[in-house]
Structure formats: C-alpha cells, structure tokens
Design an enzyme around this catalytic site. Structure first.
Site, PDB file in Angstrom:
ATOM      1  CB  SER A  98      38.903 -12.107  29.888  1.00 62.18           C
ATOM      2  OG  SER A  98      37.467 -12.657  29.503  1.00 62.18           O
ATOM      3  NE  ARG A 124      41.938 -16.096  29.940  1.00 64.61           N
ATOM      4  CZ  ARG A 124      41.174 -15.674  31.076  1.00 64.61           C
ATOM      5  NH1 ARG A 124      40.113 -16.832  31.433  1.00 64.61           N
ATOM      6  NH2 ARG A 124      41.485 -14.361  31.666  1.00 64.61           N
ATOM      7  CD  GLU A 137      36.465 -18.223  25.219  1.00 62.93           C
ATOM      8  OE1 GLU A 137      36.252 -17.101  25.481  1.00 62.93           O
ATOM      9  OE2 GLU A 137      36.563 -18.999  25.650  1.00 62.93           O
ATOM     10  CG  HIS A 158      35.181 -17.593  28.850  1.00 61.56           C
ATOM     11  ND1 HIS A 158      36.120 -17.304  28.216  1.00 61.56           N
ATOM     12  CD2 HIS A 158      35.436 -17.398  30.122  1.00 61.56           C
ATOM     13  CE1 HIS A 158      37.237 -16.825  29.297  1.00 61.56           C
ATOM     14  NE2 HIS A 158      36.898 -16.951  30.302  1.00 61.56           N
TER      15      HIS A 158
END
Length: 379
Positions: free
Chosen positions: A45, A207, A236, A253
């Site tokens: 991601s 998210r 992030e 995460h």
C-alpha cells in the site's frame, strides 16, 4: 522476465522466481529508473502506482498484495493495457482478529461484558463481514452500515449511519474514496462524532484519511468517546504524536499483517500474474506457511470468567499490546526519524499466525462455541 517487488511481501523472491528474475526494494523507494526495463511490478500500500512511476517503463502487469487499491491508478493502467490484480479478502480475517483482540482488551480495561455491548460496523465488505461473524459469536448486537450494499441489495439489515453510531463500539472498514455517491475521505469528522453514542469506543483499521485527525483528537479530549483504537493514521508514516498519546491501542498499520494473510495475498497476485502471461502456477500457499507457534491451548490453563478466558486464549496467539508498546517507542526517536521507525516496524513485523492454526482442548460448551466462532479449532 524482470520483476520488481516490494521487499515487504514475504517469500516474494522464492515464489515469483518460478516465472522470472526478481529484484526487491522498499516500497517507498521504488522509482521510474528502477522500473525502466521491468515487465512486472508488485507492491503493497505504500507505493503509488500510476504514470509518474510507470510511464517510461516496459511494465505489462502490476499487482498489489493488499485489499485496498486507493494507491493504484487503475484507470490509467487500463488505458495503457497494463494488467492489474489486487488481493481482495486476503487479509480480511487478520483484520477481524485484530478487532476481536482490541475489543477484548478494551472491554477488560473498562469492565464491560461484550455480550452486553453493541457494535456498529461501517463498511461490510470482506473485512466488515468477518468482523460481523466474530462479534455475533461473542453474543454482541451488530448494526451494519453500508450504503452501496443497501442500494444494491435493498436488504433492511443495512441500517442508517446514525444507528451504527449509536453502538458501544464503532468500527470502520470502508475503502478510501474522495468522490462518487459515498465518499469516505474524512467521514469521521466533527459531525460524525457529534452523533456518536457518548462513551463509545471508536476503531479505525481502514485508511487513515477516512478520519479527520483533529476531529478524533477532540472527541477524546471532550470525552465524546471512551476508547480509541487506531491502526491507520493520516499522513503515514509521519503520524500525529498527539493522536498516539490519546489512543488506548495504537499500532503501525499492521492489522492485516498476519503471516497467513500476507502469504495468501502473495499467492493471489502470483496466480493472477501467471494467468496474465499464460504460465502454469507452480507455487501454492502451503509451500510457505510455517508451523503454528501456538499449536495447542489447554482450556484448564485459562482462568477467570468466560470473557477473560477468551481474552487469554487470544492473547496467547496474538497479544495486540505488544504491537502497541512497540509503536509507542516512536516517541523516543528524533522527529525526523519517526517516519523511518514507523516503516521499520512494518517491514520487520514478527510472524503472527491466525487463530485457526491453534487447537483449544477441554473447553466447556459455551466457551467452545465462542472460541470456535472467532476462529480457533476446538477439541
């Protein structure tokens, strides 16, 4: 065939070497120069995939070993006739186990019985539906909110957002979208928290940008919520130190980072890559999974009331507070090194197996039902 892969995808070299030459690199360091003569790109991601990265490349197939795809410009890939695959559902059970572990910890801390609590699940796709099943197994009342599914199915089980916000636990499992009929960017804003049940526990493993950081911080400071569980963060890896301080459980995460989920995601994109190039797959999930670190639990060793015994079993397989304590060490880092530390925790995440790899022996009927319902094998 040259394959460039995120080094954070487990066994990616061992698996994809069956179809080409694999070179790995940290996801945030991938560059157009690196991909110039590559035919395959495999990411997670943290890598933005689109013209900025691939315009000058020879890439014919790109894939992300994640369920989320907000980092992928799928429209551009389609226009350029570049094959694409993701891994929907691969880590859904991992996230649902994370939510289960978090609720058990928070409930124990607050002296609540989960069987007396309700949970509002916002987003009922692969992850949310698994959270629903585990919550029902723990005898919680479940309220589901998913406007797209409500329109598609006309099923009355999908309730308005206000009903989900009226629950004791509120958890978000939506994709991150900024347009369309149901944008989720900053969904959890001041208005959201003005409608939440006073004293509710808010959890976000979707998210970071689904929530507005200032709104969440104010909700804690103004005692609109009694608990905060965060695995995802705005901006992030440069996360808010204030938000970290306010969270009851804070992790980097990694909710979907069970080893089982990672390997499943890797195999899903491997199979898709093989299909794209007309290659017969020669690798499968079982080739890469190690033995369970906790193969057996004796129910006689679990003490306390039923919920305490469930929490103890869960903690033996996955102690969520270990992840929390590791992230909180970020405050010991210089400000400029905090993003590096955050990424390091993700890259070096320890092997975490899912509940289904562990058998519980000697549980009574009630305990066995609940443990089985959240994923354990029960003898």
């Amino acid at each position: 065939m040259k394959i460039i892969a995120d080094s954070n995808i487990p066994f990616v070299s061992e698996c994809f070497s069956s179809i080409g030459e694999v070179q790995t690199a940290p996801g945030r360091q991938m560059s157009p120069e690196m991909l110039k003569d590559a035919q395959v790109l495999l990411v997670r991601s943290v890598t933005k995939v689109g013209p900025g990265l691939l315009e000058a490349s020879d890439v014919k197939f790109a894939a992300t070993a994640t369920i989320g795809v907000d980092h992928i410009d799928q429209q551009w890939l389609e226009q350029k006739n570049i094959g694409f695959a993701s891994a929907p559902g691969s880590n859904a059970n991992s996230v649902a186990e994370y939510i289960t572990a978090a609720m058990l910890k928070i409930a124990g801390k607050q002296g609540k019985k989960l069987s007396d609590c309700s949970i509002g699940i916002i987003g009922v796709g692969n992850v949310g539906s698994r959270v629903e099943k585990k919550a029902i197994s723990l005898d919680m009342k479940v309220v589901l909110n998913d406007p797209p599914l409500a329109r598609k199915t006309a099923d009355p089980k999908y309730r308005p957002l206000e009903e989900a916000l009226g629950c004791d636990f509120v958890t978000i499992h939506t994709p991150l979208t900024r347009d369309g009929q149901d944008p989720t960017y900053h969904m959890a804003d001041r208005e959201f928290f003005s409608k939440i049940k006073p004293g509710a526990v808010f959890m976000n493993t979707a998210r970071g940008a689904v929530m507005e950081t200032a709104a969440v911080e104010n909700a804690v400071k103004e005692a609109k919520i009694s608990g905060l569980v965060l695995d995802v963060w705005e901006n992030e890896p440069d996360i808010s130190m204030e938000m970290l301080k306010l969270a009851d459980i804070a992790t980097p995460h990694i909710a979907g980072y069970s080893f089982d989920g990672k390997v499943a995601g890797m195999i899903m994109i491997y199979d898709a890559c093989c299909r794209h190039f007309g290659i017969e797959p020669s690798r499968k999930t079982a080739d890469f999974l190690p033995r369970a670190s906790v193969p057996f639990i004796d129910a006689a060793e679990l003490t306390g009331d039923e919920q305490s015994r469930i929490e103890a079993a869960v903690s033996r397989v996955y102690d969520i507070m270990n992840d929390d304590s590791e992230l909180r060490k970020i405050t010991e880092q210089d400000a400029g090194q905090r993003p590096v530390y955050f990424d390091m925790l993700r890259k070096n995440y320890p092997v975490r197996r899912e509940f289904t790899n562990t058998k519980v022996k000697g549980a009574n009927k009630g305990l066995a039902r609940k443990l089985s319902g959240i994923g354990f094998q029960v003898e």
